[in-house]
Design a protein around this motif. Structure first.
Motif, PDB file in Angstrom:
ATOM      1  N   GLU A   1       0.812  -1.229   0.000  1.00 16.47           N
ATOM      2  CA  GLU A   1       0.000   0.000   0.000  1.00 16.47           C
ATOM      3  C   GLU A   1       0.839   1.270   0.000  1.00 16.47           C
ATOM      4  N   SER A   2       2.169   1.116   0.022  1.00 20.82           N
ATOM      5  CA  SER A   2       3.028   2.304  -0.118  1.00 20.82           C
ATOM      6  C   SER A   2       2.985   2.821  -1.557  1.00 20.82           C
ATOM      7  N   GLY A   3       2.459   2.010  -2.476  1.00 19.24           N
ATOM      8  CA  GLY A   3       2.390   2.423  -3.878  1.00 19.24           C
ATOM      9  C   GLY A   3       1.066   2.031  -4.489  1.00 19.24           C
ATOM     10  N   GLU A   4       1.110   1.794  -5.797  1.00 18.39           N
ATOM     11  CA  GLU A   4      -0.127   1.453  -6.512  1.00 18.39           C
ATOM     12  C   GLU A   4      -0.199  -0.038  -6.793  1.00 18.39           C
ATOM     13  N   VAL A   5      -1.400  -0.491  -7.048  1.00 18.32           N
ATOM     14  CA  VAL A   5      -1.607  -1.871  -7.481  1.00 18.32           C
ATOM     15  C   VAL A   5      -1.987  -1.774  -8.960  1.00 18.32           C
ATOM     16  N   VAL A   6      -1.368  -2.578  -9.818  1.00 16.33           N
ATOM     17  CA  VAL A   6      -1.567  -2.413 -11.270  1.00 16.33           C
ATOM     18  C   VAL A   6      -3.061  -2.541 -11.617  1.00 16.33           C
ATOM     19  N   PRO A   7      -3.610  -1.499 -12.262  1.00 10.60           N
ATOM     20  CA  PRO A   7      -5.056  -1.520 -12.557  1.00 10.60           C
ATOM     21  C   PRO A   7      -5.351  -2.217 -13.884  1.00 10.60           C
ATOM     22  N   TRP A   8      -5.242  -3.533 -13.906  1.00 19.14           N
ATOM     23  CA  TRP A   8      -5.466  -4.279 -15.154  1.00 19.14           C
ATOM     24  C   TRP A   8      -6.915  -4.173 -15.613  1.00 19.14           C
ATOM     25  N   PRO A   9      -7.120  -4.106 -16.923  1.00 14.69           N
ATOM     26  CA  PRO A   9      -8.497  -4.282 -17.401  1.00 14.69           C
ATOM     27  C   PRO A   9      -8.858  -5.761 -17.225  1.00 14.69           C
ATOM     28  N   THR A  10     -10.139  -6.096 -17.224  1.00 12.88           N
ATOM     29  CA  THR A  10     -10.462  -7.524 -17.149  1.00 12.88           C
ATOM     30  C   THR A  10      -9.906  -8.173 -18.418  1.00 12.88           C
ATOM     31  N   GLY A  11      -9.437  -9.373 -18.297  1.00 12.65           N
ATOM     32  CA  GLY A  11      -8.814  -9.991 -19.468  1.00 12.65           C
ATOM     33  C   GLY A  11      -8.346 -11.374 -19.140  1.00 12.65           C
TER      34      GLY A  11
ATOM     35  N   THR B   1       2.553  -6.139 -22.005  1.00 12.79           N
ATOM     36  CA  THR B   1       1.931  -7.406 -21.586  1.00 12.79           C
ATOM     37  C   THR B   1       0.682  -7.674 -22.422  1.00 12.79           C
ATOM     38  N   GLY B   2      -0.108  -6.631 -22.632  1.00 10.50           N
ATOM     39  CA  GLY B   2      -1.354  -6.806 -23.391  1.00 10.50           C
ATOM     40  C   GLY B   2      -1.095  -7.162 -24.848  1.00 10.50           C
ATOM     41  N   SER B   3      -0.067  -6.534 -25.459  1.00 13.02           N
ATOM     42  CA  SER B   3       0.130  -6.781 -26.895  1.00 13.02           C
ATOM     43  C   SER B   3       0.964  -8.036 -27.160  1.00 13.02           C
ATOM     44  N   VAL B   4       1.987  -8.295 -26.331  1.00 11.94           N
ATOM     45  CA  VAL B   4       2.869  -9.451 -26.583  1.00 11.94           C
ATOM     46  C   VAL B   4       2.408 -10.690 -25.806  1.00 11.94           C
ATOM     47  N   GLY B   5       1.937 -10.452 -24.578  1.00 10.67           N
ATOM     48  CA  GLY B   5       1.575 -11.593 -23.718  1.00 10.67           C
ATOM     49  C   GLY B   5       2.540 -11.720 -22.553  1.00 10.67           C
ATOM     50  N   CYS B   6       3.731 -11.091 -22.676  1.00  6.82           N
ATOM     51  CA  CYS B   6       4.673 -11.109 -21.555  1.00  6.82           C
ATOM     52  C   CYS B   6       5.549  -9.875 -21.605  1.00  6.82           C
ATOM     53  N   CYS B   7       6.174  -9.622 -20.477  1.00 11.10           N
ATOM     54  CA  CYS B   7       6.991  -8.423 -20.337  1.00 11.10           C
ATOM     55  C   CYS B   7       7.920  -8.700 -19.162  1.00 11.10           C
ATOM     56  N   ILE B   8       9.179  -8.293 -19.260  1.00  4.31           N
ATOM     57  CA  ILE B   8      10.064  -8.422 -18.089  1.00  4.31           C
ATOM     58  C   ILE B   8      10.705  -7.061 -17.861  1.00  4.31           C
ATOM     59  N   THR B   9      10.431  -6.477 -16.710  1.00  5.52           N
ATOM     60  CA  THR B   9      10.942  -5.134 -16.443  1.00  5.52           C
ATOM     61  C   THR B   9      11.210  -4.978 -14.953  1.00  5.52           C
ATOM     62  N   GLY B  10      11.833  -3.844 -14.579  1.00  3.49           N
ATOM     63  CA  GLY B  10      12.081  -3.571 -13.168  1.00  3.49           C
ATOM     64  C   GLY B  10      10.822  -2.994 -12.530  1.00  3.49           C
ATOM     65  N   ALA B  11      10.832  -2.923 -11.193  1.00  5.19           N
ATOM     66  CA  ALA B  11       9.678  -2.333 -10.501  1.00  5.19           C
ATOM     67  C   ALA B  11       9.563  -0.877 -10.937  1.00  5.19           C
ATOM     68  N   THR B  12       8.377  -0.472 -11.306  1.00  2.78           N
ATOM     69  CA  THR B  12       8.175   0.926 -11.697  1.00  2.78           C
ATOM     70  C   THR B  12       8.111   1.748 -10.398  1.00  2.78           C
ATOM     71  N   PRO B  13       8.255   3.085 -10.482  1.00  2.00           N
ATOM     72  CA  PRO B  13       8.241   3.885  -9.247  1.00  2.00           C
ATOM     73  C   PRO B  13       6.942   3.715  -8.464  1.00  2.00           C
ATOM     74  N   GLU B  14       5.868   3.310  -9.157  1.00  2.00           N
ATOM     75  CA  GLU B  14       4.573   3.191  -8.460  1.00  2.00           C
ATOM     76  C   GLU B  14       4.459   1.886  -7.679  1.00  2.00           C
ATOM     77  N   ILE B  15       5.278   0.875  -8.047  1.00  5.02           N
ATOM     78  CA  ILE B  15       5.127  -0.461  -7.443  1.00  5.02           C
ATOM     79  C   ILE B  15       5.950  -0.553  -6.154  1.00  5.02           C
ATOM     80  N   ALA B  16       5.300  -0.750  -5.042  1.00  7.84           N
ATOM     81  CA  ALA B  16       5.936  -0.957  -3.740  1.00  7.84           C
ATOM     82  C   ALA B  16       7.178  -0.072  -3.534  1.00  7.84           C
ATOM     83  N   PRO B  17       7.015   1.259  -3.564  1.00  9.16           N
ATOM     84  CA  PRO B  17       8.186   2.132  -3.376  1.00  9.16           C
ATOM     85  C   PRO B  17       8.878   1.909  -2.031  1.00  9.16           C
ATOM     86  N   ALA B  18       8.126   1.459  -1.022  1.00 10.32           N
ATOM     87  CA  ALA B  18       8.762   1.198   0.279  1.00 10.32           C
ATOM     88  C   ALA B  18       9.819   0.116   0.135  1.00 10.32           C
ATOM     89  N   ASP B  19       9.548  -0.887  -0.715  1.00 14.09           N
ATOM     90  CA  ASP B  19      10.526  -1.968  -0.873  1.00 14.09           C
ATOM     91  C   ASP B  19      11.788  -1.444  -1.546  1.00 14.09           C
TER      92      ASP B  19
END
Ligand code: URA
Length: 437
Positions: free
Chosen positions: A65-75, A143-161
């Motif tokens: 909760e220190s950051g955002e949770v990815v707001p995926w569309p249903t899929g 992720t939506g167009s290819v089906g997979c993605c490998i990246t680092g944590a974005t600034p919004e994802i768990a900044p406390a970590d």
């Protein structure tokens, strides 16, 4: 009014913290109102006193909760895999496109090399142009167009970590079960995936050196994931020797490309079986969580077909292109190669696997300090494995290097890492030890 020093004192004296105390600390640390030295003191108190399950869960929650949770569309079903890290562990590079080829989306957030263990992001950055700093929007788009993605944590994802991890790295507080659980699980839960498969390693190349401690870590992570309503399972796997046939960034990417090529002859020649076994075992669990297969045997059949038909390779290439990378032919190559000869005749009994990771760092293939640039081309190939017979003077492995002085140091470390004895080795560990779910 809560005073940070009182909270530190309570943990120092062995008391369980409340959810409110933990949240106060993590919120203050993330927004900068609570200084690093107080967070470092609390982290050290946690290392000495531990945390019960509820505290670990609250810590994880506060970090999510220190950051955002990815707001995926249903899929489609979204799943991820996380490894606690090892030497030659390049599973993610094969698994993400392979599972995506089976119709399960894999939005993977990975890390960099940590201590002696290599990092998926560093491996991928050996592909010229490959971007591992995607924004949250880009992560969702790729992720939506290819089906997979490998990246680092974005600034919004768990900044406390992100902040806490950097602090733990320099305050000797990395190796601490509740802190590891909260760190790994906060990032994975913020990804907002439906299913998670954990590869919890044990052995001379893992954080957890014993089977017991890695089983404890696996159980705690699975339990935290379940309390979040996620489908989670963990495989405990062996890390007493390098996984696969290459150690070092570009060499490992090349090994993955060979596997993704799916040529049975090439695979047999190189002896890829341990790497493929772990990859298939983890990928199979992901398909089962997603409901895409009913059993491990059925999942393996699907995975094998996707690999053989080149569908995983096509996904990998699409992911590389979407993340700005150039085609595989552009991977860097070291100027020199030489064999590291065995000092004795006998059988390999043990490998101090962390030492091989540090040997890659000695060659320049990892960081001594955070600001170091990496030489992606260097590393080792075709390591002798536990149980192998060796003759004195025969290669223990092939070293790829650019700097002769560094190579001399790395060679000494590799030789020291091997225990060779005259009698055949008896205590070979199973590759996949246990499943926790
Ligand atoms: N990987 C993480 O992301 N965090 C840890 O604490 C350990 C390994």
């Amino acid at each position: 009014m809560l005073l940070p020093a009182q909270i530190i004192q309570r943990k120092r004296d062995g008391h369980a913290l409340t959810e409110e105390e933990i949240r106060f600390f993590i919120t203050g640390f993330t927004d900068g109102s609570l200084p690093d030295y107080q967070m470092a003191a609390l982290a050290m108190a946690i290392c000495f006193r531990g945390m019960n399950f509820d505290e670990t869960l609250w810590l994880t929650r506060a970090m999510v909760e220190s950051g955002e949770v990815v707001p995926w569309p249903t899929g489609p079903y979204r799943a991820d895999k996380h490894s606690t890290g090892g030497i030659g562990d390049k599973v993610s590079l094969i698994l993400a496109p392979l599972v995506a080829a089976c119709g399960v989306e894999v939005p993977m957030i990975s890390g960099r090399g940590l201590g002696p263990t290599g990092g998926t992001l560093d491996k991928l950055e050996s592909i010229p142009g490959f971007r591992t700093n995607l924004s949250l929007r880009e992560l969702m788009c790729v992720t939506g167009s290819v089906g997979c993605c490998i990246t680092g944590a974005t600034p919004e994802i768990a900044p406390a970590d992100k902040k806490l991890y950097a602090l733990r790295d320099v305050t000797a507080t990395v190796s601490c079960l509740p802190l590891i659980v909260a760190s790994i699980m906060s990032k994975k839960l913020a990804e907002n995936i439906d299913g998670l498969v954990l590869d919890v390693k044990w052995g001379s190349g893992a954080f957890m050196r014993t089977r017991e401690s890695s089983a404890e870590l696996a159980r705690a992570m699975v339990e935290v994931g379940k309390r979040y309503g996620k489908k989670v399972c963990a495989l405990q796997t062996d890390m007493n020797q390098p996984l696969g046939q290459c150690i070092g960034n570009a060499l490992e990417v090349r090994e993955c490309l060979e596997i993704l090529e799916g040529s049975v002859a090439a695979l047999a020649k190189r002896g890829h079986s341990d790497l493929l076994d772990v990859t298939f075992a983890l990928a199979a669990e992901m398909l089962i969580l997603a409901g895409a297969a009913k059993s491990v045997a059925a999942a393996r059949e699907i995975l094998q077909k996707k690999l053989a038909r080149g569908e995983a390779r096509a996904k990998f290439e699409a992911m590389v292109a979407a993340q700005g990378g150039e085609p595989a032919a552009s991977l860097p190559v070291a100027k020199h190669q030489r064999a590291i000869p065995a000092a004795a005749t006998g059988y390999v009994h043990a490998i101090e696997c962390n030492q091989l990771g540090y040997a890659v760092i000695a060659l320049g293939g990892g960081r001594r300090v955070a600001s170091d640039a990496i030489d992606f081309a260097v590393g080792f190939e075709l390591p002798k494995k536990i149980g192998d017979a060796v003759q004195r003077g025969e290669p223990l492995m092939i070293m790829h290097y650019n700097d002769t002085a560094r190579a001399t140091e790395a060679e000494r470390m590799v030789r020291q890492a091997y225990t060779i004895a005259p009698e055949p080795a008896r205590d070979r560990q199973p590759l996949i030890v246990a499943k926790f779910d």
